[in-house]
Design a protein around this motif. Structure first.
Motif, PDB file in Angstrom:
ATOM      1  N   GLU A  47      27.594 -25.689  -1.662  1.00  0.00           N
ATOM      2  CA  GLU A  47      26.529 -25.065  -0.875  1.00  0.00           C
ATOM      3  C   GLU A  47      26.447 -23.564  -1.135  1.00  0.00           C
ATOM      4  O   GLU A  47      25.358 -23.001  -1.241  1.00  0.00           O
ATOM      5  N   THR A  48      27.591 -22.910  -1.256  1.00  0.00           N
ATOM      6  CA  THR A  48      27.608 -21.474  -1.549  1.00  0.00           C
ATOM      7  C   THR A  48      26.916 -21.182  -2.873  1.00  0.00           C
ATOM      8  O   THR A  48      26.093 -20.251  -2.968  1.00  0.00           O
ATOM      9  N   LEU A  49      27.232 -21.962  -3.897  1.00  0.00           N
ATOM     10  CA  LEU A  49      26.620 -21.743  -5.207  1.00  0.00           C
ATOM     11  C   LEU A  49      25.126 -22.043  -5.180  1.00  0.00           C
ATOM     12  O   LEU A  49      24.326 -21.287  -5.754  1.00  0.00           O
ATOM     13  N   ARG A  50      24.736 -23.109  -4.514  1.00  0.00           N
ATOM     14  CA  ARG A  50      23.294 -23.401  -4.388  1.00  0.00           C
ATOM     15  C   ARG A  50      22.575 -22.263  -3.670  1.00  0.00           C
ATOM     16  O   ARG A  50      21.495 -21.826  -4.092  1.00  0.00           O
ATOM     17  N   PHE A  62      35.368 -28.121  -1.085  1.00  0.00           N
ATOM     18  CA  PHE A  62      34.431 -28.453  -2.156  1.00  0.00           C
ATOM     19  C   PHE A  62      32.969 -28.452  -1.702  1.00  0.00           C
ATOM     20  O   PHE A  62      32.134 -27.783  -2.331  1.00  0.00           O
ATOM     21  N   PRO A  63      32.599 -29.154  -0.619  1.00  0.00           N
ATOM     22  CA  PRO A  63      31.188 -29.105  -0.215  1.00  0.00           C
ATOM     23  C   PRO A  63      30.742 -27.698   0.176  1.00  0.00           C
ATOM     24  O   PRO A  63      29.582 -27.322  -0.057  1.00  0.00           O
ATOM     25  N   TRP A  78      34.857 -19.914  -8.320  1.00  0.00           N
ATOM     26  CA  TRP A  78      33.575 -19.237  -8.485  1.00  0.00           C
ATOM     27  C   TRP A  78      32.931 -18.979  -7.124  1.00  0.00           C
ATOM     28  O   TRP A  78      32.518 -17.861  -6.826  1.00  0.00           O
ATOM     29  N   ALA A  79      32.874 -19.990  -6.288  1.00  0.00           N
ATOM     30  CA  ALA A  79      32.248 -19.841  -4.971  1.00  0.00           C
ATOM     31  C   ALA A  79      32.990 -18.828  -4.106  1.00  0.00           C
ATOM     32  O   ALA A  79      32.373 -18.121  -3.297  1.00  0.00           O
ATOM     33  N   LEU A  80      34.288 -18.747  -4.282  1.00  0.00           N
ATOM     34  CA  LEU A  80      35.096 -17.814  -3.494  1.00  0.00           C
ATOM     35  C   LEU A  80      35.197 -16.428  -4.135  1.00  0.00           C
ATOM     36  O   LEU A  80      35.781 -15.512  -3.545  1.00  0.00           O
ATOM     37  N   ARG A 106      21.679 -23.554 -10.074  1.00  0.00           N
ATOM     38  CA  ARG A 106      21.162 -24.929 -10.109  1.00  0.00           C
ATOM     39  C   ARG A 106      22.350 -25.871 -10.246  1.00  0.00           C
ATOM     40  O   ARG A 106      22.966 -25.963 -11.312  1.00  0.00           O
ATOM     41  N   VAL A 107      22.713 -26.512  -9.151  1.00  0.00           N
ATOM     42  CA  VAL A 107      23.892 -27.369  -9.098  1.00  0.00           C
ATOM     43  C   VAL A 107      23.483 -28.815  -9.332  1.00  0.00           C
ATOM     44  O   VAL A 107      22.676 -29.365  -8.577  1.00  0.00           O
ATOM     45  N   LEU A 108      24.033 -29.422 -10.363  1.00  0.00           N
ATOM     46  CA  LEU A 108      23.724 -30.802 -10.738  1.00  0.00           C
ATOM     47  C   LEU A 108      24.832 -31.705 -10.214  1.00  0.00           C
ATOM     48  O   LEU A 108      25.754 -32.084 -10.926  1.00  0.00           O
ATOM     49  N   TYR A 109      24.727 -32.005  -8.939  1.00  0.00           N
ATOM     50  CA  TYR A 109      25.758 -32.785  -8.257  1.00  0.00           C
ATOM     51  C   TYR A 109      25.068 -33.792  -7.366  1.00  0.00           C
ATOM     52  O   TYR A 109      24.182 -33.448  -6.607  1.00  0.00           O
TER      53      TYR A 109
END
Length: 178
Positions: free
Chosen positions: A136-139, A131-132, A92-94, A144-147
């Motif tokens: 960050e890309t999605l945020r 992963f990190p 998704w982020a990519l 809304r990232v629940l991590y």
């Protein structure tokens, strides 16, 4: 209270086996739920797909429709992606949209659809340098990232307990999206 449309998208991680209870809780909170799965999650749940479709009143989807086919779901008011695997988060982020749910949420960012996501990964996956960056890309894209604290905290590889997956945090997050 008017009913709003929630797309609940699940990857193939053990908490997916609790999805019927999650749908019922979302419905009790006033959501009309449409269930989408990754192809592997659909394979895992193949014996309950008809029951899940009956529960939601809509077909369960996991693949792109053929061009020209009508969409069988109404437009989403919000999307919840949980559990989101390492693969789903990074794809998704990519912007790698070979999986239907990833294509929908990638487009959802551009459409301004409110989206919450909660991963389900172990700390060995989290140690991968992508992963990190993906989180960050999605945020940064407004998801809304629940991590971490208040969301999903990674477990030791092979030691995850699906019953401790914080579905309640995911349902609270979509309530806030409304």
């Amino acid at each position: 209270m008017s009913t709003r449309i929630l797309y609940l998208f699940c990857s193939a991680a053990p908490p997916v086996f609790d999805v019927a209870q999650v749908i019922e809780k979302a419905q009790a909170a006033g959501w009309d739920v449409c269930l989408g799965l990754t192809p592997t999650a659909a394979r895992w749940l193949h014996e309950s797909l008809d029951d899940l479709a009956a529960l939601t009143g809509r077909p369960v989807r996991w693949d792109y429709r053929v061009p020209g086919q009508p969409d069988v779901w109404p437009r989403a008011d919000a999307i919840l992606v949980a559990p989101a695997t390492f693969n789903t988060v990074n794809a998704w982020a990519l912007g790698l949209t070979d999986k239907w749910i990833v294509g929908v949420v990638a487009e959802g960012i551009g459409k301004g659809t409110p989206i919450a996501m909660m991963p389900c990964v172990n700390w060995a996956y989290v140690a991968h340098p992508q992963f990190p960056k993906s989180i960050e890309t999605l945020r940064a894209a407004g998801v809304r990232v629940l991590y971490g604290e208040g969301g999903f905290v990674p477990n030791e590889p092979g030691k995850g307990d699906p019953s401790t997956y914080p579905w309640h945090a995911a349902l609270e997050a979509i309530a806030d999206l409304r």
